[in-house]
Write a protein that holds these residues in place. Sequence first.
Motif, short mmCIF file in Angstrom:
data_model
loop_
_atom_site.label_atom_id
_atom_site.label_comp_id
_atom_site.label_asym_id
_atom_site.label_seq_id
_atom_site.Cartn_x
_atom_site.Cartn_y
_atom_site.Cartn_z
N ASP A 1 0.81 -1.21 0.00
CA ASP A 1 0.00 0.00 0.00
C ASP A 1 0.85 1.26 0.00
O ASP A 1 0.41 2.30 -0.50
CB ASP A 1 -0.96 0.00 1.19
CG ASP A 1 -2.08 -1.00 1.02
OD1 ASP A 1 -2.37 -1.39 -0.13
OD2 ASP A 1 -2.67 -1.40 2.04
N SER A 2 2.06 1.19 0.53
CA SER A 2 2.93 2.38 0.54
C SER A 2 3.27 2.82 -0.88
O SER A 2 3.49 4.01 -1.12
CB SER A 2 4.21 2.10 1.33
OG SER A 2 4.94 1.05 0.73
N LEU A 3 3.30 1.89 -1.82
CA LEU A 3 3.55 2.27 -3.21
C LEU A 3 2.38 3.07 -3.78
O LEU A 3 2.59 3.97 -4.60
CB LEU A 3 3.79 1.03 -4.08
CG LEU A 3 5.12 0.31 -3.90
CD1 LEU A 3 5.19 -0.89 -4.83
CD2 LEU A 3 6.27 1.25 -4.17
N ILE A 4 1.20 2.73 -3.37
CA ILE A 4 0.02 3.44 -3.88
C ILE A 4 0.10 4.92 -3.53
O ILE A 4 -0.11 5.77 -4.39
CB ILE A 4 -1.28 2.80 -3.36
CG1 ILE A 4 -1.42 1.40 -3.97
CG2 ILE A 4 -2.48 3.66 -3.69
CD1 ILE A 4 -2.52 0.57 -3.39
N SER A 5 0.43 5.22 -2.29
CA SER A 5 0.53 6.63 -1.90
C SER A 5 1.65 7.35 -2.66
O SER A 5 1.51 8.52 -3.01
CB SER A 5 0.72 6.76 -0.39
OG SER A 5 1.91 6.15 0.03
N THR B 1 -7.55 -0.67 -10.25
CA THR B 1 -8.69 -0.18 -9.47
C THR B 1 -8.21 0.66 -8.30
O THR B 1 -8.74 1.74 -8.03
CB THR B 1 -9.56 -1.35 -8.97
OG1 THR B 1 -10.05 -2.06 -10.11
CG2 THR B 1 -10.71 -0.87 -8.13
N LYS B 2 -7.18 0.19 -7.61
CA LYS B 2 -6.64 0.95 -6.46
C LYS B 2 -6.05 2.29 -6.88
O LYS B 2 -6.16 3.28 -6.17
CB LYS B 2 -5.56 0.14 -5.74
CG LYS B 2 -6.10 -0.97 -4.88
CD LYS B 2 -4.98 -1.63 -4.10
CE LYS B 2 -5.50 -2.67 -3.16
NZ LYS B 2 -4.42 -3.24 -2.33
N LEU B 3 -5.40 2.32 -8.05
CA LEU B 3 -4.73 3.53 -8.51
C LEU B 3 -5.66 4.48 -9.26
O LEU B 3 -5.34 5.65 -9.43
CB LEU B 3 -3.55 3.17 -9.41
CG LEU B 3 -2.41 2.42 -8.74
CD1 LEU B 3 -1.40 1.95 -9.77
CD2 LEU B 3 -1.74 3.31 -7.69
N GLY B 4 -6.78 3.96 -9.70
CA GLY B 4 -7.72 4.75 -10.49
C GLY B 4 -7.67 4.34 -11.95
O GLY B 4 -6.67 4.57 -12.62
N THR B 5 -8.74 3.75 -12.42
CA THR B 5 -8.74 3.21 -13.79
C THR B 5 -8.64 4.29 -14.86
O THR B 5 -8.18 4.03 -15.95
CB THR B 5 -9.99 2.35 -14.03
OG1 THR B 5 -11.15 3.12 -13.75
CG2 THR B 5 -9.99 1.10 -13.16
N SER B 6 -9.04 5.51 -14.54
CA SER B 6 -8.99 6.58 -15.55
C SER B 6 -7.56 7.04 -15.84
O SER B 6 -7.31 7.65 -16.87
CB SER B 6 -9.83 7.77 -15.10
OG SER B 6 -9.31 8.34 -13.93
N ARG B 7 -6.63 6.74 -14.97
CA ARG B 7 -5.24 7.17 -15.21
C ARG B 7 -4.28 5.99 -15.32
O ARG B 7 -3.07 6.17 -15.40
CB ARG B 7 -4.78 8.11 -14.11
CG ARG B 7 -4.69 7.46 -12.75
CD ARG B 7 -4.48 8.52 -11.69
NE ARG B 7 -4.25 7.91 -10.42
CZ ARG B 7 -3.15 8.07 -9.70
NH1 ARG B 7 -2.20 8.85 -10.13
NH2 ARG B 7 -3.03 7.48 -8.55
N THR B 8 -4.81 4.80 -15.29
CA THR B 8 -3.99 3.60 -15.35
C THR B 8 -4.12 2.94 -16.73
O THR B 8 -5.23 2.71 -17.20
CB THR B 8 -4.41 2.59 -14.27
OG1 THR B 8 -4.38 3.24 -13.00
CG2 THR B 8 -3.48 1.41 -14.23
N TYR B 9 -3.00 2.66 -17.34
CA TYR B 9 -2.96 2.02 -18.65
C TYR B 9 -2.26 0.67 -18.50
O TYR B 9 -1.19 0.61 -17.90
CB TYR B 9 -2.20 2.90 -19.65
CG TYR B 9 -2.85 4.25 -19.79
CD1 TYR B 9 -3.76 4.49 -20.81
CD2 TYR B 9 -2.58 5.27 -18.89
CE1 TYR B 9 -4.39 5.72 -20.94
CE2 TYR B 9 -3.20 6.51 -19.00
CZ TYR B 9 -4.10 6.73 -20.02
OH TYR B 9 -4.71 7.94 -20.13
#
Length: 75
Positions: A16-20, A47-55
């Motif tokens: 989870d620290s990578l997500i932040s 999904t955790k990072l946000g699908t609109s900005r994840t490719y």
Amino acid sequence: GYPSIALSQGANYFPDSLISNLMQFDKIVLWFDNDVAGHIAEDKISTKLGTSRTYVVRNDYPDLKDANDFLIHAP
């Protein structure tokens, strides 16, 4: 170059620290192994990072397991 992260313990270990740390980026590209675990991780992490900005990069060659295989052997 681009900032990058390698998951040395596999697709199932994404702390989870990578997500932040990744929240500062508008665009995030994921390239996991071309196997079931990699495909599950793509969905979970995007999904955790946000699908609109994840490719998600996914190759269609079953013999090429990961990004390194693709770079060395891609047609």
